[in-house]
Design a protein around this motif. Structure first.
Motif, PDB file in Angstrom:
ATOM      1  N   LEU A 179       0.825  -1.206   0.000  1.00 23.79           N
ATOM      2  CA  LEU A 179       0.000   0.000   0.000  1.00 23.79           C
ATOM      3  C   LEU A 179       0.862   1.259   0.000  1.00 23.79           C
ATOM      4  O   LEU A 179       0.493   2.267  -0.620  1.00 23.79           O
ATOM      5  N   MET A 180       2.005   1.194   0.660  1.00 25.84           N
ATOM      6  CA  MET A 180       2.874   2.366   0.726  1.00 25.84           C
ATOM      7  C   MET A 180       3.430   2.736  -0.652  1.00 25.84           C
ATOM      8  O   MET A 180       3.844   3.880  -0.874  1.00 25.84           O
ATOM      9  N   ASP A 181       3.452   1.780  -1.573  1.00 27.71           N
ATOM     10  CA  ASP A 181       3.987   2.019  -2.914  1.00 27.71           C
ATOM     11  C   ASP A 181       2.890   2.222  -3.953  1.00 27.71           C
ATOM     12  O   ASP A 181       3.191   2.490  -5.118  1.00 27.71           O
ATOM     13  N   ASP A 238       0.248   3.773  -6.280  1.00 25.95           N
ATOM     14  CA  ASP A 238      -0.027   5.078  -6.869  1.00 25.95           C
ATOM     15  C   ASP A 238      -1.343   4.988  -7.638  1.00 25.95           C
ATOM     16  O   ASP A 238      -1.400   4.380  -8.713  1.00 25.95           O
ATOM     17  N   ARG A 264       1.522   3.177  10.011  1.00 24.50           N
ATOM     18  CA  ARG A 264       1.768   3.818   8.719  1.00 24.50           C
ATOM     19  C   ARG A 264       0.762   3.352   7.672  1.00 24.50           C
ATOM     20  O   ARG A 264       0.357   4.126   6.795  1.00 24.50           O
ATOM     21  N   LEU A 265       0.340   2.089   7.753  1.00 24.64           N
ATOM     22  CA  LEU A 265      -0.667   1.599   6.815  1.00 24.64           C
ATOM     23  C   LEU A 265      -2.019   2.265   7.058  1.00 24.64           C
ATOM     24  O   LEU A 265      -2.748   2.582   6.108  1.00 24.64           O
ATOM     25  N   GLU A 317      -2.439   5.276   8.214  1.00 27.75           N
ATOM     26  CA  GLU A 317      -2.295   6.624   7.677  1.00 27.75           C
ATOM     27  C   GLU A 317      -2.322   6.619   6.153  1.00 27.75           C
ATOM     28  O   GLU A 317      -2.936   7.497   5.530  1.00 27.75           O
ATOM     29  N   ALA A 318      -1.686   5.614   5.545  1.00 25.91           N
ATOM     30  CA  ALA A 318      -1.665   5.531   4.084  1.00 25.91           C
ATOM     31  C   ALA A 318      -3.076   5.347   3.528  1.00 25.91           C
ATOM     32  O   ALA A 318      -3.394   5.855   2.439  1.00 25.91           O
ATOM     33  N   THR A 319      -3.926   4.637   4.250  1.00 28.05           N
ATOM     34  CA  THR A 319      -5.306   4.464   3.808  1.00 28.05           C
ATOM     35  C   THR A 319      -6.028   5.806   3.777  1.00 28.05           C
ATOM     36  O   THR A 319      -6.778   6.111   2.841  1.00 28.05           O
ATOM     37  N   TYR A 370      -4.635   8.778   3.419  1.00 24.52           N
ATOM     38  CA  TYR A 370      -4.106   9.561   2.311  1.00 24.52           C
ATOM     39  C   TYR A 370      -4.638   9.048   0.964  1.00 24.52           C
ATOM     40  O   TYR A 370      -4.870   9.838   0.035  1.00 24.52           O
ATOM     41  N   LEU A 371      -4.848   7.743   0.862  1.00 22.86           N
ATOM     42  CA  LEU A 371      -5.396   7.195  -0.375  1.00 22.86           C
ATOM     43  C   LEU A 371      -6.822   7.688  -0.585  1.00 22.86           C
ATOM     44  O   LEU A 371      -7.222   8.006  -1.715  1.00 22.86           O
TER      45      LEU A 371
END
Length: 336
Positions: free
Chosen positions: A55-57, A59, A95-96, A98-100, A102-103
């Motif tokens: 998920l961090m990668d 785009d 971090r995952l 948070e990444a959700t 931001y997605l």
């Protein structure tokens, strides 16, 4: 009316996605970074669009199919409790989460669903995440609901509490209500696994099922970096022992006709739950095939969102999204 659509990240064995499918949602894209989990998803739903990536990668600009969806759903690995924050792999789960968020900012779904530990909804230690979600999404017009569900309230034979965030665009948000329980009495381990335990001719299956007359404790999948397959921490193991189950390991097969079940003689004379049976306790259908080696398979099962919970959450969100939009003043109300 066309089906509601969703993107599912950190999909794992597909429990949340399967529940959303049952609730009438159609997946546009699922992603996970674990090869075995991706194999599980593709084996059970060949038509699903499954991407193996971190998920961090990810785009979304490279995957336009993820745009213009009704729902972004995520069931990331459980965040660490305050008792484990000093472990070396601490922080990856946060971090995952948070990444959700931001997605969601990037693809702008009409609704966002994130489930994780119960404390996510109310505990002080996760206030930082709730603040981040509000800061990133409120100004885009999302209203927030934070609440806790227990899988036992939705027909799952397991006491499994989950903290849930549902964020919905303001014009539909007033129509959302957290799902109400679908059963009045919880299912028991014995009721769910009794037929399985008897399937190889074990003569004590009915007697065992009568003793296993309560929901299971929460199944825990563990970490990729630590431990093998067992049914959970010390307290859970003690609870399993009252049902005549050896929870210190996961079984390779169900008991045969000659198995002597006598818990007073110790662990060797207790039954062991197999991975397939653990999946049944999570509410997966018996036909759902879990890929990989033993520990990897159990990890997928233990980490999964029970499909009946995913279905209940999906139906609640769908009811809000198909309601007539409501226009009201800017601003939002939310529990923090």
């Amino acid at each position: 009316m066309s089906a509601l659509t969703f993107v599912d990240v950190c999909s794992g064995a597909g429990g949340l996605a399967l529940g959303l499918e049952r609730a009438g949602f159609e997946p546009r894209l699922l992603l996970d970074d674990d090869a075995d989990a991706v194999d599980t998803l593709r084996a059970n739903r060949p038509r699903w669009n499954v991407l193996r990536t971190d998920l961090m990668d990810f785009d979304p600009a490279e995957h336009p199919v993820s745009h213009d969806v009704d729902l972004l759903a995520a069931s990331p690995p459980r965040v660490k409790s305050s008792a484990t924050v000093k472990r070396t792999d601490s922080g990856a789960e946060e971090r995952l989460l948070e990444a959700t968020v931001y997605l969601a900012h990037a693809i702008r779904p009409r609704a966002v669903l994130i489930e994780n530990v119960p404390g996510l909804a109310h505990a002080d230690e996760y206030q930082g995440f709730r603040d981040l979600a509000r800061a990133e999404l409120a100004h885009l017009g999302y209203e927030f609901s934070w609440f806790v569900v227990n899988a036992a309230d939705f027909g799952v034979a397991q006491n499994r509490k989950q903290g849930v965030l549902v964020a919905i665009e303001r014009r539909w948000a007033t129509s959302f209500r957290p799902p109400a329980p679908t059963v009045s009495n919880p299912s028991t381990v014995g009721a769910v696994l009794g037929p399985s335990m008897a399937s190889r001719g074990w003569r004590d299956a009915a007697r065992w099922a009568a003793q296993a007359d309560q929901p299971a404790p929460t199944l825990v999948g563990g970490s990729k970096n630590r431990g093998g397959a067992d049914l959970g921490p010390t307290g859970a193991k003690r609870k399993w022992a009252t049902m005549g189950v050896n929870a210190h390991t996961v079984g390779d097969r169900i008991p045969g006709p000659d198995f002597v079940w006598d818990p007073e003689l110790g662990r060797d004379n207790m039954v062991k739950i197999t991975i397939e049976q653990a999946a049944l306790l999570q509410g997966f259908p018996g036909s759902w095939d879990i890929s990989g080696r033993k520990t990897a398979r159990y990890r997928q099962v233990g980490h999964a969102t029970p499909p009946p919970v995913g279905e209940a959450l999906g139906r609640a969100i769908a009811e809000a999204l198909v309601a007539a939009p409501t226009i009201f003043e800017a601003g939002y109300t939310s529990a923090t």
